[in-house]
Design a protein around this motif. Structure first.
Motif, PDB file in Angstrom:
ATOM      1  N   ALA A   1       0.764  -1.131   0.077  1.00 44.86           N
ATOM      2  CA  ALA A   1       0.053   0.006  -0.179  1.00 44.86           C
ATOM      3  C   ALA A   1       0.811   1.228   0.204  1.00 44.86           C
ATOM      4  O   ALA A   1       0.573   2.006  -0.735  1.00 44.86           O
TER       5      ALA A   1
ATOM      6  N   VAL B   1       2.599   2.022  -3.389  1.00 47.47           N
ATOM      7  CA  VAL B   1       1.585   2.691  -4.249  1.00 47.47           C
ATOM      8  C   VAL B   1       1.074   4.178  -3.940  1.00 47.47           C
ATOM      9  O   VAL B   1       1.329   5.017  -4.525  1.00 47.47           O
ATOM     10  N   ALA B   2       0.757   4.062  -2.580  1.00 48.86           N
ATOM     11  CA  ALA B   2      -0.029   5.520  -2.201  1.00 48.86           C
ATOM     12  C   ALA B   2       1.203   6.524  -1.678  1.00 48.86           C
ATOM     13  O   ALA B   2       0.727   7.821  -2.039  1.00 48.86           O
TER      14      ALA B   2
ATOM     15  N   THR C   1       2.246   8.016  -5.377  1.00 38.80           N
ATOM     16  CA  THR C   1       1.003   8.669  -5.960  1.00 38.80           C
ATOM     17  C   THR C   1       0.602  10.106  -5.027  1.00 38.80           C
ATOM     18  O   THR C   1       0.357  11.149  -5.899  1.00 38.80           O
TER      19      THR C   1
ATOM     20  N   SER D   1     -14.246   4.846  -0.274  1.00 33.99           N
ATOM     21  CA  SER D   1     -13.584   3.642   0.401  1.00 33.99           C
ATOM     22  C   SER D   1     -14.288   3.197   1.837  1.00 33.99           C
ATOM     23  O   SER D   1     -14.208   2.249   2.200  1.00 33.99           O
TER      24      SER D   1
ATOM     25  N   ALA E   1      -4.463  -4.251   1.732  1.00 33.04           N
ATOM     26  CA  ALA E   1      -3.451  -3.412   1.081  1.00 33.04           C
ATOM     27  C   ALA E   1      -4.637  -2.251   0.248  1.00 33.04           C
ATOM     28  O   ALA E   1      -4.456  -1.139   0.270  1.00 33.04           O
TER      29      ALA E   1
ATOM     30  N   VAL F   1      -4.737   1.660   0.877  1.00 34.60           N
ATOM     31  CA  VAL F   1      -4.474   2.886   0.150  1.00 34.60           C
ATOM     32  C   VAL F   1      -4.841   4.181   0.203  1.00 34.60           C
ATOM     33  O   VAL F   1      -4.062   5.192   0.492  1.00 34.60           O
TER      34      VAL F   1
ATOM     35  N   LEU G   1      -2.876   7.550   1.042  1.00 34.34           N
ATOM     36  CA  LEU G   1      -2.888   8.457  -0.228  1.00 34.34           C
ATOM     37  C   LEU G   1      -3.093   9.873   0.343  1.00 34.34           C
ATOM     38  O   LEU G   1      -2.606  10.998   0.198  1.00 34.34           O
TER      39      LEU G   1
ATOM     40  N   THR H   1      -3.104   3.337   9.067  1.00 38.48           N
ATOM     41  CA  THR H   1      -2.843   2.264   8.135  1.00 38.48           C
ATOM     42  C   THR H   1      -2.759   1.101   8.819  1.00 38.48           C
ATOM     43  O   THR H   1      -3.298   0.010   8.597  1.00 38.48           O
TER      44      THR H   1
END
Lengths: 227, 219
Positions: free
Chosen positions: A45, A48-49, A52, A73, A101, A105, A109, A157
């Motif tokens: 996660a 990716v997050a 980004t 979400s 995951a 995110v 994020l 998280t």
């Protein structure tokens, strides 16, 4: 079903049996599995997050999308997603890690995004005036200023992932949720209670450790704002 | 996969009464949980924002409860309260509590001190000050909290299947056990999301009606 006191006693007896903890498939082994799955899910996660979120925050684009994603979400039933993955042929620990995951995110994020975007404009201006490139501004100015929010996001998280993984036990996944799922399946409510206590304890312990870690990794000048 | 499609209109038509029944159960449980939570959290928030020494312990306790995963909380409550609706309801109240409490406290802390001062100068006592001045100012934040609590409660109800009462979650799990009946799991998941959106929209509309003075501004 036996009286509540009986169930409580069963739970205490079960938790006091050393074999419960050390046998193969016992609490310690399941907790280990739980933590490994957590680590992988959080790492995926974060990979990716954070980039980004940092890029979106730096460019100031996608504010609407980020907010929408976080709100949407919340409405997604985690259990439904896990069961859909299972029905699609994705089973066990891999599916659990993917689902956990997936839900990790948005939190990460939005925190990275807000942190980078909220970095002091004067500091950014000064960095630009000194001739820093966009990449350097992001890495050396904005991200350090976003530390407070990013580490708060990581803490939320991690705790959330630890809490999500037990749900996957209902779909045959591993980790500590197995104790609850198995106890329910076999109507041994003492074990259900004990499993609940173990999972809750793990979450609280991890949150406590992370709270300390968060304080230690936050640079001193930013600590006051963290509250 | 022709034998096990993700969507099946005939499933929805054939099982419409059951889907409706589970949806009503789901909505009823959500509304009851959020209402009880609000009845506790809003007065508690008003109390807490008046005395600083209460705020820390109360918000801290609520935050610790919130950290306990839903599955674990239901598993702890079920043996003590019996299998079924009660442990799920109690658990949901606990989770919604923190969200509403936080927003109430946050809302009350943004009340303009000049306005409070003016009201006090007009001879408002503490009770009237709270009800007629502070609460209306905090209302947008409280409604935002109620919406957030409702949406997350709808998603959380599904976990109640672990103690035998999960509304639409029951359909999801039944579909899972029933040889991965995809249409059933998918329908229940989509219905859960739709329910969350409908309730959120309803609360948004209520919020608009209750705060007519905000209508001109961007929400």
């Amino acid at each position: 079903m036996s009286a509540p006191t009986g169930v409580l006693q069963e739970a205490i007896v079960w938790l006091n049996d050393p074999l419960t903890w050390t046998e193969p498939g016992g609490i310690l082994e399941l907790a280990g599995e739980h933590l490994v799955m957590t680590a992988i899910a959080v790492a995926v996660a974060a990979a990716v997050a954070i980039p980004t979120g940092a890029w979106l925050g730096h460019s100031g684009r996608g504010a609407g999308t980020v907010v929408w994603l976080t709100n949407a979400s919340r409405a997604l039933p985690t259990l439904g997603i896990i069961l859909l993955l299972a029905a699609g042929g994705l089973f066990g620990n891999t599916a659990t890690v993917i689902a956990a995951a997936f839900f990790a995110v948005p939190v990460l994020l939005v925190n990275t995004y807000e942190g980078v975007r909220g970095a002091d404009p004067d500091a950014k201006d000064a960095a630009r005036g000194m001739g820093m490139s966009d990449g350097r501004i992001l890495l050396q100015v904005e991200l350090p200023l976003a530390t407070t929010l990013v580490s708060a996001g990581l803490r939320v998280t991690i705790v959330q992932v630890v809490a999500t993984i037990p749900l996957a036990a209902l779909a045959g996944g591993g980790g500590l949720g197995q104790i609850i799922a198995l106890g329910m399946g076999t109507q041994r409510y003492g074990e259900v209670l004990a499993g609940g206590i173990v999972v809750a304890g793990l979450c609280l312990a991890i949150d406590g450790v992370l709270a300390i870690g968060q304080r230690l990794t936050t640079p001193a000048p930013l600590r006051v704002r963290a509250g | 996969m022709p034998g096990n499609p993700w969507f099946s209109w005939s499933y929805v038509v054939d099982n419409a009464p059951l889907i409706w029944q589970r949806t009503v159960e789901h909505a009823g449980l959500t509304i009851e949980a959020v209402a009880i939570s609000a009845a506790i959290a809003i007065p508690l928030g008003a109390l807490v924002s008046r005395s600083r020494w209460l705020a820390g312990p109360v918000l801290g306790t609520a935050a610790v409860m919130y950290t306990v995963p839903s599955l674990a909380l239901f598993a702890i409550l079920a043996p003590l309260l019996g299998i079924g609706r009660t442990p799920v309801l109690v658990g949901l109240v606990v989770y919604a509590l923190l969200i509403i409490l936080r927003n109430t406290v946050a809302g009350l802390s943004t009340v303009d001190p000049a306005v409070t001062d003016a009201a006090r100068g007009l001879g408002y006592g503490p009770g009237r000050l709270l009800v007629q001045v502070a609460m209306p100012s905090a209302l947008p934040s409280i409604i935002a909290g109620l919406r957030l609590a409702t949406v997350s409660t709808v998603a959380l109800v599904t976990v109640g299947i672990v103690v035998g009462y999960g509304g639409l979650g029951q359909l999801m799990f039944q579909g899972f056990r029933n040889n991965f009946y995809r249409a059933e799991i998918m329908t229940a998941t989509l219905a859960t999301i739709a329910l969350a959106l409908v309730l959120d929209l309803a609360l948004w509309a209520v919020g608009r009606l209750l705060t007519p003075w905000l209508r001109g501004r961007a929400s």
